[in-house]
Design an enzyme around this catalytic site. Structure first.
Site, PDB file in Angstrom:
ATOM      1  N   GLU A  20      40.234  33.793 -30.522  1.00 18.68           N
ATOM      2  CA  GLU A  20      41.174  32.759 -30.099  1.00 18.68           C
ATOM      3  C   GLU A  20      42.396  33.351 -29.394  1.00 18.68           C
ATOM      4  O   GLU A  20      43.089  34.218 -29.940  1.00 18.68           O
ATOM      5  CB  GLU A  20      41.621  31.944 -31.310  1.00 18.68           C
ATOM      6  CG  GLU A  20      42.688  30.922 -31.041  1.00 18.68           C
ATOM      7  CD  GLU A  20      42.217  29.822 -30.101  1.00 18.68           C
ATOM      8  OE1 GLU A  20      43.010  29.455 -29.207  1.00 18.68           O
ATOM      9  OE2 GLU A  20      41.084  29.336 -30.253  1.00 18.68           O
ATOM     10  N   THR A  76      38.876  26.378 -25.598  1.00 22.01           N
ATOM     11  CA  THR A  76      37.896  27.132 -26.372  1.00 22.01           C
ATOM     12  C   THR A  76      36.485  26.604 -26.163  1.00 22.01           C
ATOM     13  O   THR A  76      35.534  27.376 -25.994  1.00 22.01           O
ATOM     14  CB  THR A  76      38.256  27.095 -27.870  1.00 22.01           C
ATOM     15  OG1 THR A  76      39.544  27.692 -28.051  1.00 22.01           O
ATOM     16  CG2 THR A  76      37.229  27.829 -28.709  1.00 22.01           C
ATOM     17  N   HIS A 108      45.696  30.531 -33.292  1.00 21.37           N
ATOM     18  CA  HIS A 108      45.779  29.416 -32.350  1.00 21.37           C
ATOM     19  C   HIS A 108      47.236  29.057 -32.077  1.00 21.37           C
ATOM     20  O   HIS A 108      48.093  29.169 -32.955  1.00 21.37           O
ATOM     21  CB  HIS A 108      45.045  28.194 -32.919  1.00 21.37           C
ATOM     22  CG  HIS A 108      44.771  27.112 -31.924  1.00 21.37           C
ATOM     23  ND1 HIS A 108      45.751  26.238 -31.478  1.00 21.37           N
ATOM     24  CD2 HIS A 108      43.629  26.761 -31.275  1.00 21.37           C
ATOM     25  CE1 HIS A 108      45.218  25.404 -30.604  1.00 21.37           C
ATOM     26  NE2 HIS A 108      43.939  25.692 -30.455  1.00 21.37           N
ATOM     27  N   ASP A 133      38.920  33.986 -25.660  1.00 23.24           N
ATOM     28  CA  ASP A 133      38.462  32.754 -25.020  1.00 23.24           C
ATOM     29  C   ASP A 133      39.359  32.335 -23.868  1.00 23.24           C
ATOM     30  O   ASP A 133      38.888  31.855 -22.843  1.00 23.24           O
ATOM     31  CB  ASP A 133      38.304  31.623 -26.041  1.00 23.24           C
ATOM     32  CG  ASP A 133      39.589  31.278 -26.791  1.00 23.24           C
ATOM     33  OD1 ASP A 133      40.599  31.986 -26.620  1.00 23.24           O
ATOM     34  OD2 ASP A 133      39.571  30.306 -27.565  1.00 23.24           O
ATOM     35  N   HIS A 134      40.665  32.519 -24.031  1.00 19.93           N
ATOM     36  CA  HIS A 134      41.612  32.129 -22.983  1.00 19.93           C
ATOM     37  C   HIS A 134      42.975  32.734 -23.300  1.00 19.93           C
ATOM     38  O   HIS A 134      43.181  33.325 -24.353  1.00 19.93           O
ATOM     39  CB  HIS A 134      41.724  30.605 -22.870  1.00 19.93           C
ATOM     40  CG  HIS A 134      42.065  29.928 -24.163  1.00 19.93           C
ATOM     41  ND1 HIS A 134      43.330  29.966 -24.727  1.00 19.93           N
ATOM     42  CD2 HIS A 134      41.299  29.205 -25.020  1.00 19.93           C
ATOM     43  CE1 HIS A 134      43.328  29.294 -25.866  1.00 19.93           C
ATOM     44  NE2 HIS A 134      42.105  28.827 -26.074  1.00 19.93           N
TER      45      HIS A 134
END
Length: 621
Positions: free
Chosen positions: A246, A288, A404, A464-465
């Site tokens: 994450e 995600t 997150h 993921d990003h």
């Protein structure tokens, strides 16, 4: 002849609300646009407001003031949504975002953590006027005095409406072809842009599926089809574990703050792995879940919205399907409920055998959206041991989540003490959450090694990003990022996530500088496992066989943006007024070309066209 009475003039609803509207437009523009031109915001935003006000004055009656208040509330909501959406996604919100309103609501803590208190000034007049007009005697008198208008005023407002509408069209029509949505909104005006997106035809022209071949894709991407990977098939028959971390950005690997390693466990794995430092995210509004889609299909995200909303009615060619055809069992692990971002439909469309969500991981040690990474890894390791004991090899995708946004993990999860200058900052919270995620990952590695799964598997690890968008950082955060990077934090840095591939003892560790993106994971994994993608159409490439790459980007960068071995390019109104950034830290000058720009746009069109024309899923019985 009576003298001009300024006090009476300024309290007229048309003038009064125009002034309020100007102040709100200045606030929104100040947050969203880099170059603030007061005359530009007036020229683009005021005609839209005047057109609405003229309608009220022309047709309003006893409820005229109520109509003004309603329009004021609506415009305020649009400006505020534009501000907050830009801070979170870096793009201008449109009505299409309403399609994902349930998902955005679920991350409301993340969104509102980005809000500076002064943004709330945009609501000040609504509160004050509401109290004044409805609870104050003078306010009620004001309403009565301003509900009537002379007949002669109707013609005046009709003429002004026509002029205002003409100015709106003057702002919209010449800028329709602009590729960059932020530039387009600035040239049109935020409200004109919102209106334009409602009426504009945004569906791209579809290319016939018979014309979308792998050869055509390879040619557009500049792939050397004669080249082959030196590691082709080296992991044949092994398990595949793809770990999606994450919000994990590349700068974290090897980073030390005042002597403290931030990711010591990932650093250890990196020393025994293939490391791709020039690897980039390719997600959109689905974040995600978009990463899950891109990695498992080697397609690009849709023109708007999340892949889990736009594409999951199709039978998607995918990594799980290819591996199942080659004797693999498949599963995916995520501690949130499977309904979040419509993942249940995504996993069905991808062809996973099983998914494990909150029902499997339970409600213990929950923060943010589900059980902690400690719980994720512990229970997943046990399940992977079970799967490893079967005759079939397995493919498992594992989705971490504890780090997150907004990165405010519980104190009991702190695994490091931040330097004082990082305490209380967005960057500091991010680093501390990723330090916890690394700690939990370290226990996962230990368990996989202890139960024999590690040595029998190819492990691919990527972020993921991004976690730290440029447009979400304040002045202090940007200074901290400059300290970390040694240069000003750029869009290329922001989009940069790492990829690690641990393929076993027979594969020497190596840093590979070639450019890659999430779309490349599927073909690279298939190559290592010695599995053919001959019957698939895919838009990625084997990262171990090529020396050039072209990655079209969407959403977090304006339309037409791409990352290639030549650099990162962001178009302006067209290619000609583009901005380029080097993706290497060696002083290399970016040299992206118009040919690459056109090829990137064509690739996006082919991907969307191909998916749109795939067979629909059969309804579940």
């Amino acid at each position: 002849m009576s003298s001009f009475n300024f006090k009476q003039w300024i309290v007229k609803p048309f003038v009064f609300f125009t002034i309020i509207f100007i102040l709100k437009a200045f606030l929104a523009w100040g947050v969203i646009f880099d170059d603030i031109l007061p005359w530009k915001s007036l020229l683009t935003e005021i005609p839209f407001a005047w057109a609405l006000f003229c309608i009220i004055e022309r047709f309003g009656s006893k409820r005229k003031l109520g109509y003004y208040m309603t329009v004021n509330l609506l415009v305020t909501a649009i400006f505020f949504a534009a501000i907050m959406y830009f801070k979170y996604y870096g793009v201008i919100v449109t009505y299409h975002a309403a399609e994902q309103v349930n998902q955005v609501t679920a991350v409301s803590n993340s969104v509102f953590s980005l809000m500076d208190p002064y943004y709330l000034l945009i609501f000040t007049d609504i509160i004050i006027l509401g109290v004044y007009f409805f609870f104050n005697k003078k306010g009620r008198v004001y309403k009565k005095e301003n509900i009537n208008h002379r007949r002669g005023g109707k013609l005046k407002y009709s003429v002004l409406f026509a002029v205002s509408l003409a100015l709106c069209l003057f702002n919209i029509l010449p800028n329709k072809a602009s590729m960059n949505e932020i530039k387009k909104a600035q040239e049109m005006g935020i409200l004109n842009y919102e209106a334009y997106t409602i009426f504009a035809k945004e569906e791209p022209e579809l290319v016939d599926s018979s014309d979308i071949t792998q050869d055509a894709i390879n040619k557009l991407k500049g792939i050397n089809t004669a080249a082959s990977s030196p590691l082709q098939g080296i992991a044949k028959g092994k398990n595949l574990i793809i770990l999606q971390m994450e919000s994990f950005q590349n700068f974290l690997l090897g980073l030390k703050l005042d002597g403290q390693e931030i990711t010591p466990n990932l650093n250890k794995v990196m020393k025994d792995s293939l490391y791709f430092p020039n690897f980039y995210q390719m997600v959109g509004q689905g974040n995600t879940s978009d990463a899950e889609f891109v990695v498992n299909t080697s397609f690009y995200i849709p023109p708007r919205g999340a892949a889990t909303m736009s594409y999951v009615d199709k039978v998607l060619p995918s990594l799980p399907r290819v591996l199942k055809e080659n004797g693999y069992q498949t599963a995916t692990f995520h501690t949130n409920v499977v309904e979040f971002w419509n993942r249940g439909e995504l996993y069905d469309s991808l062809g996973f055998d099983h998914y494990y969500d909150r029902k499997f991981f339970g409600e213990d040690d929950v923060f943010f959206f589900g059980a902690s990474d400690d719980t994720l890894y512990s229970k997943t390791a046990d399940k992977l041991k079970e799967m490893d004991q079967q005759e079939q090899p397995f493919y498992a995708q594992v989705i971490s989540m504890s780090a997150h946004h907004p990165f405010t993990i519980p104190e009991e999860k702190y695994r490091m003490k931040l330097p004082e200058r990082y305490e209380g900052t967005f960057v500091g919270d991010y680093i501390r959450s990723q330090n916890y995620a690394d700690d939990a990952f370290g226990h996962f590695v230990e368990e996989l090694k202890a139960n024999g799964v590690w040595d029998n598997s190819v492990i691919m690890i990527y972020g993921d990003h991004m976690g730290l968008p440029i447009y979400s950082l304040d002045h202090d955060d940007k200074e901290l990022m400059t300290e970390i990077y040694g240069h000003e934090y750029s869009y290329a840095d922001m989009m940069n996530i790492p990829l690690l591939i641990h393929a076993g003892a027979g594969v020497a560790s190596q840093t590979i500088d070639e450019v890659g993106g999430e779309v490349d994971i599927m073909p690279t994994a298939a190559s290592l496992l010695g599995i053919s993608l001959e019957n698939n159409v895919y838009f990625g490439q084997d990262l171990l066989s090529q020396t050039y790459n072209l990655l079209p980007e969407r959403y977090y960068l304006p339309s037409g943006s791409f990352i290639a071995s030549s650099g990162l390019l962001i178009p302006g109104n067209s290619f000609e007024d583009n901005t380029q950034y080097s993706i290497y830290n060696n002083g290399t000058t970016p040299s992206a070309t118009e040919d690459e720009y056109n090829r990137a746009l064509r690739l996006l069109q082919l991907s969307h066209s191909y998916i749109t024309q795939l067979p629909d899923k059969q309804p579940k019985q």
